[in-house]
Design an enzyme around this catalytic site. Structure first.
Site, PDB file in Angstrom:
ATOM      1  N   ARG A 130       0.861  -1.183   0.000  1.00 54.39           N
ATOM      2  CA  ARG A 130       0.000   0.000   0.000  1.00 54.39           C
ATOM      3  C   ARG A 130       0.898   1.235   0.000  1.00 54.39           C
ATOM      4  O   ARG A 130       2.003   1.208   0.560  1.00 54.39           O
ATOM      5  CB  ARG A 130      -0.896   0.021   1.253  1.00 54.39           C
ATOM      6  CG  ARG A 130      -2.019  -1.019   1.225  1.00 54.39           C
ATOM      7  CD  ARG A 130      -3.105  -0.650   0.209  1.00 54.39           C
ATOM      8  NE  ARG A 130      -4.241  -1.568   0.212  1.00 54.39           N
ATOM      9  CZ  ARG A 130      -4.348  -2.639  -0.571  1.00 54.39           C
ATOM     10  NH1 ARG A 130      -3.352  -2.953  -1.392  1.00 54.39           N
ATOM     11  NH2 ARG A 130      -5.417  -3.402  -0.540  1.00 54.39           N
ATOM     12  N   GLU A 160      -4.089   7.627  -4.684  1.00 54.00           N
ATOM     13  CA  GLU A 160      -4.365   6.918  -5.931  1.00 54.00           C
ATOM     14  C   GLU A 160      -5.668   7.410  -6.539  1.00 54.00           C
ATOM     15  O   GLU A 160      -6.656   7.503  -5.785  1.00 54.00           O
ATOM     16  CB  GLU A 160      -4.415   5.402  -5.671  1.00 54.00           C
ATOM     17  CG  GLU A 160      -3.066   4.850  -5.251  1.00 54.00           C
ATOM     18  CD  GLU A 160      -3.084   3.341  -4.993  1.00 54.00           C
ATOM     19  OE1 GLU A 160      -2.053   2.817  -4.506  1.00 54.00           O
ATOM     20  OE2 GLU A 160      -4.098   2.695  -5.287  1.00 54.00           O
ATOM     21  N   HIS A 186      -1.731   0.369  -9.732  1.00 45.79           N
ATOM     22  CA  HIS A 186      -2.281  -0.586  -8.754  1.00 45.79           C
ATOM     23  C   HIS A 186      -2.902  -1.783  -9.456  1.00 45.79           C
ATOM     24  O   HIS A 186      -4.086  -2.096  -9.295  1.00 45.79           O
ATOM     25  CB  HIS A 186      -3.321   0.103  -7.843  1.00 45.79           C
ATOM     26  CG  HIS A 186      -3.585  -0.652  -6.560  1.00 45.79           C
ATOM     27  ND1 HIS A 186      -3.947  -0.035  -5.380  1.00 45.79           N
ATOM     28  CD2 HIS A 186      -3.550  -1.979  -6.261  1.00 45.79           C
ATOM     29  CE1 HIS A 186      -4.122  -0.923  -4.428  1.00 45.79           C
ATOM     30  NE2 HIS A 186      -3.893  -2.121  -4.933  1.00 45.79           N
TER      31      HIS A 186
END
Ligand code: 8YV
Length: 321
Positions: free
Chosen positions: A238, A267, A286
Site C-alpha cells: 500500500r 491513488e 495498482h
C-alpha cells in the site's frame, strides 16, 4: 424473502447470476466510483455490502442498521475499521489465495522492468531514438539473476515471490516478518533478517506488508539510508507503508538506484508527483491482481463470502474475528 445486498462495483455475469440465486442485489452502475453520500443513502435496508476499497467506518455502519457482512474484493482490508465492525456485529471478509501468483508475477515485472529499464528503453525505441552506436553501454541495465532479494512481509504472496526468485532467478532470498516462516526457510532457503540487515544486504527490497498502524511509513528516510546505493525499492503493498516524500528524496539524492511502484500515497497518483518524472522509477496503476482470470476469481470469492454469511453458513474468509 432474499437478503438484500448492495454492490458498489461492476461484477461478471456469472458472479451476478450466482449472487441473485441467493440474494436480491442492488448495484451502483455509475461511470465513476460511487460517491460516499450516495452509498450512505443506499444502506438502510441492506444486509450485505459487496465492495473494494471504500472506508467501512462508524459513519457508514450507523447508516446500515441491518448490515451483517461487508465483502471486500481484495486481500488487503485496511479500509475496514475492524473494531467498529465488531461493535456493530458486522463480519468483514477478503479474497485471499486467488491472487497470490498474479501479484507475484507483477512484482517480478517491476523488478525486471526497473533493473533492465524496459519502459524507458521501450519509449526510446518507439520515439525513434535508437541510434547506431559503437556499443550499447548507454542501454546497460542491472542483473537480476544471482542477486539478493529482500522480502518484507513473508505471507502467501511473499512465498510466491520467493519461489520465483530462488528457482527462476537463482537469487538469494532474505526476509523480514513479524514471525519466522520455517516453511519458507526450508523450501526457498529464505534467510530471516531483522529489517536493518535486510535493507543493508538486498539488491531488490520488496515491500509486501498489509497496511496497519504498525506498518504505516514502515520504510522512511532512515531505512532508505540503510539500503545499497545500487539497490532497487519495489512496493506492491500500500502507498502508506512507505514515506513517499522520503522515497522521492532518496531517489533524488541517489541513495538508492531505482524504484518499481504499484501503489502510491494517493491513488490515482497526482500528475505532478516527482516520481513520475524519474526515468529510474517504473510506475503502474495498482494492477497487482489485475488480470481477467484473477479478478474473476476474486469477484466470485467475494460473492461466495456474502452468500455464505447471509445463508447462515458463516464466512469463508473472515478478517474481523
Ligand atoms: C485490489 C489489492 O485490486 O487485493 C488487494 O489488496 O490491492 C488489489 O488486489 C485492490 O485493492 C482493489 O481496490
Amino acid at each position: 424473502m432474499k437478503p438484500k445486498v448492495y454492490v458498489t462495483m461492476p461484477i461478471p455475469e456469472d458472479v451476478r447470476h450466482y449472487m441473485t440465486e441467493h440474494c436480491e442485489i442492488r448495484q451502483w452502475t455509475g461511470e465513476k466510483p460511487i460517491p460516499r453520500e450516495t452509498l450512505l443513502q443506499e444502506l438502510n435496508d441492506i444486509e450485505g455490502l459487496y465492495t473494494s476499497g471504500g472506508s467501512i467506518d462508524e459513519e457508514l455502519l450507523n447508516h446500515a442498521p441491518h448490515l451483517k457482512v461487508v465483502s471486500n474484493v481484495s486481500v488487503g482490508y485496511n479500509n475496514f475499521d475492524v473494531d467498529a465492525m465488531k461493535k456493530h456485529n458486522v463480519i468483514g471478509t477478503n479474497t485471499p489465495y486467488v491472487l497470490d501468483e498474479t501479484v507475484a508475477d507483477l512484482t517480478f515485472a517491476l523488478i525486471l522492468g526497473t533493473a533492465r529499464r524496459i519502459p524507458e528503453l521501450d519509449r526510446l525505441v518507439k520515439d525513434g531514438n535508437w541510434k547506431p552506436s559503437k556499443d550499447d553501454q548507454e542501454y546497460f541495465g542491472i542483473d537480476v539473476h544471482s542477486s539478493t532479494i529482500g522480502i518484507i512481509g513473508m505471507g502467501r504472496i511473499g512465498e510466491a515471490i520467493a519461489g520465483r526468485a530462488k528457482f527462476g532467478f537463482n537469487m538469494d532470498v532474505l526476509y523480514y516478518n513479524r514471525n519466522r516462516k520455517p516453511e519458507a526457510e526450508e523450501t526457498f532457503g529464505a534467510e530471516y533478517n531483522d529489517l536493518e540487515s535486510l535493507l543493508k544486504k538486498s539488491d531488490y527490497v520488496v515491500l509486501l506488508t498489509p497496511l496497519t498502524p504498525e506498518t504505516h511509513h514502515l520504510i522512511g528516510e532512515k531505512e532508505f539510508k540503510l539500503m545499497k546505493k545500487s539497490a532497487f525499492f519495489i512496493n506492491v503493498s500500500r502507498g502508506q507503508t512507505v514515506d513517499e516524500q522520503a522515497l522521492i528524496q532518496a531517489l533524488q539524492n541517489k541513495e538508492i538506484y531505482g524504484a518499481g511502484l504499484d501503489v502510491f500515497q494517493k491513488e490515482p497518483v497526482e500528475k505532478d508527483n516527482p516520481l513520475l518524472k524519474m526515468s529510474n522509477v517504473v510506475t503502474v496503476p495498482h494492477i497487482g491482481s489485475a488480470t481477467a482470470q484473477t479478478r474473476e476469481a476474486m469477484t466470485m470469492r467475494a460473492a461466495e463470502n456474502v452468500v455464505a454469511v447471509l445463508t447462515g453458513k458463516g464466512p469463508i474468509d473472515p478478517v474481523t474475528e
